[in-house]
Scaffold this motif. Structure first.
Motif, PDB file in Angstrom:
ATOM      1  N   ALA A  81       0.814  -1.106   0.023  1.00 42.96           N
ATOM      2  CA  ALA A  81      -0.109   0.092  -0.021  1.00 42.96           C
ATOM      3  C   ALA A  81       0.951   1.268  -0.012  1.00 42.96           C
ATOM      4  CB  ALA A  81      -0.812   0.136   1.505  1.00 42.96           C
ATOM      5  N   MET A  82       0.858   2.320  -0.930  1.00 42.38           N
ATOM      6  CA  MET A  82       1.593   3.317  -1.079  1.00 42.38           C
ATOM      7  C   MET A  82       0.685   4.399  -0.697  1.00 42.38           C
ATOM      8  SD  MET A  82       3.051   5.178  -4.347  1.00 42.38           S
ATOM      9  CE  MET A  82       3.939   6.703  -4.486  1.00 42.38           C
ATOM     10  N   TRP A  83       1.325   5.177   0.601  1.00 41.06           N
ATOM     11  CA  TRP A  83       0.879   6.438   0.893  1.00 41.06           C
ATOM     12  C   TRP A  83       1.911   7.489   0.637  1.00 41.06           C
ATOM     13  CZ3 TRP A  83      -3.379   7.187   4.495  1.00 41.06           C
ATOM     14  CH2 TRP A  83      -4.111   6.058   4.709  1.00 41.06           C
ATOM     15  N   VAL A  84       1.259   8.878   0.416  1.00 39.84           N
ATOM     16  CA  VAL A  84       2.345   9.978   0.407  1.00 39.84           C
ATOM     17  C   VAL A  84       2.016  10.915   1.435  1.00 39.84           C
ATOM     18  CG1 VAL A  84       2.900  12.039  -1.207  1.00 39.84           C
ATOM     19  CG2 VAL A  84       2.049   9.699  -2.220  1.00 39.84           C
ATOM     20  N   VAL A  85       3.209  11.437   1.798  1.00 36.87           N
ATOM     21  CA  VAL A  85       3.339  12.231   2.917  1.00 36.87           C
ATOM     22  C   VAL A  85       4.135  13.694   2.565  1.00 36.87           C
ATOM     23  CG1 VAL A  85       4.288  12.558   5.407  1.00 36.87           C
ATOM     24  CG2 VAL A  85       3.326  10.099   4.618  1.00 36.87           C
ATOM     25  N   LEU A  86       3.725  14.582   2.668  1.00 40.00           N
ATOM     26  CA  LEU A  86       4.242  15.931   2.478  1.00 40.00           C
ATOM     27  C   LEU A  86       4.689  16.584   3.976  1.00 40.00           C
ATOM     28  CD1 LEU A  86       1.863  17.497  -0.004  1.00 40.00           C
ATOM     29  CD2 LEU A  86       3.638  15.949  -0.495  1.00 40.00           C
ATOM     30  N   CYS A  87       5.835  16.933   3.873  1.00 37.40           N
ATOM     31  CA  CYS A  87       6.446  17.137   5.249  1.00 37.40           C
ATOM     32  C   CYS A  87       7.251  18.644   5.128  1.00 37.40           C
ATOM     33  CB  CYS A  87       7.724  16.274   5.772  1.00 37.40           C
ATOM     34  SG  CYS A  87       6.969  14.688   6.339  1.00 37.40           S
ATOM     35  N   ALA A  88       6.977  19.453   6.130  1.00 36.26           N
ATOM     36  CA  ALA A  88       7.477  20.725   5.955  1.00 36.26           C
ATOM     37  C   ALA A  88       8.996  20.417   6.842  1.00 36.26           C
ATOM     38  CB  ALA A  88       6.527  21.769   7.095  1.00 36.26           C
ATOM     39  N   GLN A  89       9.955  21.183   6.240  1.00 36.68           N
ATOM     40  CA  GLN A  89      11.344  20.866   6.685  1.00 36.68           C
ATOM     41  C   GLN A  89      11.796  19.282   6.718  1.00 36.68           C
ATOM     42  OE1 GLN A  89      11.142  23.291  10.303  1.00 36.68           O
ATOM     43  NE2 GLN A  89      11.325  25.263   9.069  1.00 36.68           N
ATOM     44  N   GLY A  90      11.774  18.694   5.332  1.00 35.83           N
ATOM     45  CA  GLY A  90      12.019  17.593   5.712  1.00 35.83           C
ATOM     46  C   GLY A  90      11.899  16.863   4.257  1.00 35.83           C
ATOM     47  N   GLY A  91      10.915  17.171   3.591  1.00 33.90           N
ATOM     48  CA  GLY A  91      10.778  16.480   2.134  1.00 33.90           C
ATOM     49  C   GLY A  91       9.393  15.760   1.903  1.00 33.90           C
ATOM     50  N   ASN A  92       9.284  15.144   0.991  1.00 34.96           N
ATOM     51  CA  ASN A  92       8.233  14.446   0.516  1.00 34.96           C
ATOM     52  C   ASN A  92       8.449  12.934   0.379  1.00 34.96           C
ATOM     53  OD1 ASN A  92       7.029  17.011   0.352  1.00 34.96           O
ATOM     54  ND2 ASN A  92       7.813  17.112  -1.711  1.00 34.96           N
ATOM     55  N   TRP A  93       7.660  12.335   1.303  1.00 32.71           N
ATOM     56  CA  TRP A  93       8.071  10.836   0.991  1.00 32.71           C
ATOM     57  C   TRP A  93       6.696   9.959   0.445  1.00 32.71           C
ATOM     58  CZ3 TRP A  93      12.936  10.898   2.506  1.00 32.71           C
ATOM     59  CH2 TRP A  93      13.398  12.189   3.071  1.00 32.71           C
ATOM     60  N   ALA A  94       7.103   8.842  -0.009  1.00 32.62           N
ATOM     61  CA  ALA A  94       6.156   7.814  -0.426  1.00 32.62           C
ATOM     62  C   ALA A  94       6.524   6.423   0.712  1.00 32.62           C
ATOM     63  CB  ALA A  94       6.650   6.993  -1.511  1.00 32.62           C
ATOM     64  N   VAL A  95       5.324   6.176   1.509  1.00 37.09           N
ATOM     65  CA  VAL A  95       5.652   5.243   2.714  1.00 37.09           C
ATOM     66  C   VAL A  95       4.997   3.959   2.073  1.00 37.09           C
ATOM     67  CG1 VAL A  95       4.902   4.771   4.727  1.00 37.09           C
ATOM     68  CG2 VAL A  95       5.571   7.115   4.219  1.00 37.09           C
ATOM     69  N   PHE A  96       5.546   2.858   1.790  1.00 39.60           N
ATOM     70  CA  PHE A  96       4.992   1.452   1.331  1.00 39.60           C
ATOM     71  C   PHE A  96       4.853   0.857   2.675  1.00 39.60           C
ATOM     72  CE2 PHE A  96       7.297   3.541  -2.236  1.00 39.60           C
ATOM     73  CZ  PHE A  96       6.399   3.348  -3.252  1.00 39.60           C
ATOM     74  N   ILE A  97       3.610   0.320   2.709  1.00 40.24           N
ATOM     75  CA  ILE A  97       3.161  -0.643   3.792  1.00 40.24           C
ATOM     76  C   ILE A  97       2.927  -2.226   3.370  1.00 40.24           C
ATOM     77  CG2 ILE A  97       1.801  -1.050   5.885  1.00 40.24           C
ATOM     78  CD1 ILE A  97       1.082   1.868   5.665  1.00 40.24           C
ATOM     79  N   ALA A  98       3.761  -3.215   3.800  1.00 45.48           N
ATOM     80  CA  ALA A  98       3.762  -4.424   3.168  1.00 45.48           C
ATOM     81  C   ALA A  98       2.412  -5.045   4.137  1.00 45.48           C
ATOM     82  CB  ALA A  98       4.816  -5.066   3.407  1.00 45.48           C
TER      83      ALA A  98
END
Length: 154
Positions: A81-98
């Motif tokens: 499952a792919m989630w997208v997280v936008l962070c202030a002062q840190g970056g943008n991340w794709a979080v993959f949950i198995a």
């Protein structure tokens, strides 16, 4: 002699029949969806708890995320499952949950070159009632973070 020839032919036929189906696999067969209880539970949480859970996943992977500007479930990628997280002062991340709840975090700037789906823009999160007044995510902050996902940084 005839029984030897018949025996050899029968042995050859049995050997060939044991090879299984050698035709091309049916690529049009419907896929099997594996249950993903970790992602399913995350979908049922309040936006505040989703924010906390995904921020913890990013931080646990030694990535930076000072404050979550936005997040969203994006799609299934294989069994993940792919989630997208936008962070202030840190970056943008794709979080993959198995399905076994193992989590992998990837920088959204690298997903395509890694053969993963590109991170898509996410909608704003609802206001966090526990945050002090004046700390809400501004439309400009979210717009800038989303622009970074698509390579259209302003």
């Amino acid at each position: 002699m005839k029984s030897l020839t018949t025996g050899a032919a029968l042995g050859l036929a049995l050997a060939v029949s044991g090879c299984g189906d050698t035709s091309a696999p049916n690529t049009h067969a419907p896929g099997i969806k594996i249950a993903n209880p970790g992602s399913d539970r995350l979908k049922t949480l309040s936006p505040l708890n989703q924010r906390i859970g995904l921020m913890r996943a990013v931080l646990a992977d030694r990535k930076q995320c000072r404050r979550v500007l936005g997040l969203a479930y994006q799609q299934q990628h294989g069994d993940l499952a792919m989630w997208v997280v936008l962070c202030a002062q840190g970056g943008n991340w794709a979080v993959f949950i198995a399905p076994n709840e193992v989590v992998q975090v990837r920088d959204c700037r690298e997903t395509v070159e890694l053969g993963l789906p590109a991170c898509r823009p996410v909608p704003p999160l609802p206001a966090d009632p526990t945050s002090p007044p004046g700390t809400e995510v501004s439309a400009n902050e979210l717009e800038a973070a989303n622009a970074n996902l698509t390579g259209n940084a302003q």
